[in-house]
Design an enzyme around this catalytic site. Sequence first.
Site, PDB file in Angstrom:
ATOM      1  N   TYR A   1       0.467  -1.360   0.197  1.00  0.00           N
ATOM      2  CA  TYR A   1      -0.472  -0.185  -0.037  1.00  0.00           C
ATOM      3  C   TYR A   1       0.648   1.017   0.079  1.00  0.00           C
ATOM      4  CZ  TYR A   1      -3.568   3.183   1.619  1.00  0.00           C
ATOM      5  OH  TYR A   1      -4.514   4.555   1.606  1.00  0.00           O
TER       6      TYR A   1
ATOM      7  N   LYS B   1       4.312   9.124   9.143  1.00  0.00           N
ATOM      8  CA  LYS B   1       4.180   8.654   9.471  1.00  0.00           C
ATOM      9  C   LYS B   1       4.862   8.509  11.509  1.00  0.00           C
ATOM     10  CE  LYS B   1       1.085   5.095   8.069  1.00  0.00           C
ATOM     11  NZ  LYS B   1       1.149   4.197   7.207  1.00  0.00           N
TER      12      LYS B   1
ATOM     13  N   ASP C   1       9.022   3.019  -0.142  1.00  0.00           N
ATOM     14  CA  ASP C   1       7.823   3.448   0.890  1.00  0.00           C
ATOM     15  C   ASP C   1       8.177   3.200   2.300  1.00  0.00           C
ATOM     16  OD1 ASP C   1       6.413   4.268   1.894  1.00  0.00           O
ATOM     17  OD2 ASP C   1       4.877   3.858   0.709  1.00  0.00           O
TER      18      ASP C   1
HETATM   19  C1  PLP Z   1       0.445   4.424   5.166  1.00  0.00           C
HETATM   20  C2  PLP Z   1       1.075   4.559   4.442  1.00  0.00           C
HETATM   21  C3  PLP Z   1       1.187   5.182   3.741  1.00  0.00           C
HETATM   22  C4  PLP Z   1      -0.761   6.223   3.335  1.00  0.00           C
HETATM   23  O1  PLP Z   1       0.184   7.051   4.107  1.00  0.00           O
HETATM   24  P1  PLP Z   1      -1.117   8.658   5.054  1.00  0.00           P
HETATM   25  O2  PLP Z   1      -0.559   9.533   6.085  1.00  0.00           O
HETATM   26  O3  PLP Z   1      -2.277   7.528   5.266  1.00  0.00           O
HETATM   27  O4  PLP Z   1      -1.072   9.045   3.645  1.00  0.00           O
HETATM   28  C5  PLP Z   1       2.247   5.060   2.360  1.00  0.00           C
HETATM   29  N1  PLP Z   1       2.582   3.664   2.160  1.00  0.00           N
HETATM   30  C6  PLP Z   1       2.833   3.086   3.518  1.00  0.00           C
HETATM   31  C7  PLP Z   1       3.314   1.713   3.468  1.00  0.00           C
HETATM   32  C8  PLP Z   1       2.071   3.522   4.604  1.00  0.00           C
HETATM   33  O5  PLP Z   1       1.410   2.576   5.181  1.00  0.00           O
END
Ligand code: PLP
Length: 422
Positions: free
Chosen positions: A144, A267, A239
């Site tokens: 994701y 995060k 990511d």
């Molecule tokens: C949570 C998440 C996102 C998106 O971040 P948001 O702050 O919710 O937009 C993107 N990549 C990864 C791996 C994530 O866990």
Amino acid sequence: MNSERSRELFEKSKACIPGGVNSPVRAFGSVNRAPLFIERAAGSKIYDVDGNEYIDYVNSWGPCILGHGDKRVIDAVKRACDNGLTYGAPTEKEYILAKLISELIPSMEQTRLVSSGTEAVMSAIRVARGYTKRDMIIKFRGCYHGHSDGLLVKAGSGALTHSVPDSSGVPYDYTKNTLIAEYNNEESVKELFHQYGEKIAAIIVEPVAANMGVVLPKDGFLQFLRDITRKYDSLLIFDEVITGFRLGLGGAQGYYGITPDLTTLGKIIGGGMPVGAYGGKKEIMEMVAPVGSVYQAGTLSGNPIATAAGIETLTILKNTPDLYRQMEKQAEKIVYAVKERFENQVCINHIGSLICIFFTKEKVVDFDSAMASDTKRYADYFGYLLENGIYQAPSQYEAMFLSHAHTDEDIHKTCAVIKNYR
Ligand SMILES: *Cc1c(COP(=O)(O)O)cnc(C)c1O
């Protein structure tokens, strides 16, 4: 467990917020319960509006690595608030945070701050495309990367096809440049490069996948991604929105010793405030306006309150040398309790302070094996934990996040509850 007030608020909220929530997984849809409405949280505990207390293993989906309301972070935020909430002009704090990031994650020579992980990924991909002058990207099924249009995709029919939208409202044209490969499957990546190699701007990957449950990269998989992107002059984007400052101060790239071209963070970097970041080699990042031709901007980017929370959080992580080892030890105790209770009835994947219990006997190594989990059994287990004061993600496909605020007593109680599951 009384949840009258949560139920009442849920009903009221549904009238004026779609599904009563501001992010879908919060609705507890896959565990067939009404969500808890939270009133406050402190340390390792979270409290709902009916006065129930839970040991929290969601931790706002990862950001609260120090637990809730760490006094040092709260004080930093309060001090920042006294100077006004936002200026829309550069501040010293942004410099301090960017410098701190590049110190901890050396591949991030330059960093842009944004306000969410979604924004960070969306922007990093734009930079990769601008830099390589290519349009296509590869993403892995089950990873994701936020909710931007080009990343809300699923595999089309046939083995080697372009993806199709995985959400209504996303035009097919926005997804046709997103190719899909299988996590931990080198062949699937090779085939895409074989067919589209000269058109592929970048691979984007969660170096440890943590949005299909937790799935670790097989030995050599990340190195393979590094090598094949070099071979085709494509970029490698890690990511690290979850893994950044979670697997260690250097993120997954430090943990595995693989250097990506671009990295996205979110995060933990905001310490509980909305912050995201993307960065990488200076040469690539200087594609971004005002230096280069890739446009990216944000009214509240580098917001002084969020930046203060981020600096304080990262500084604490940096100055607490044994923190990661301590969290890992606590995680191992939980893993041990799960193994004792379930033996080989479940697959438990874990790394550092991330844990996931899959209700399947098979090893989970990719999206298909993750999907083989029995989500009904997960829902039952989730309900049992909740009734016994333990709050973990209301979905099979999320990680259990430990924080440094979890005490020996919390872990002991959690293990006892797990072992008593009927
Ligand atoms: C949570 C998440 C996102 C998106 O971040 P948001 O702050 O919710 O937009 C993107 N990549 C990864 C791996 C994530 O866990």
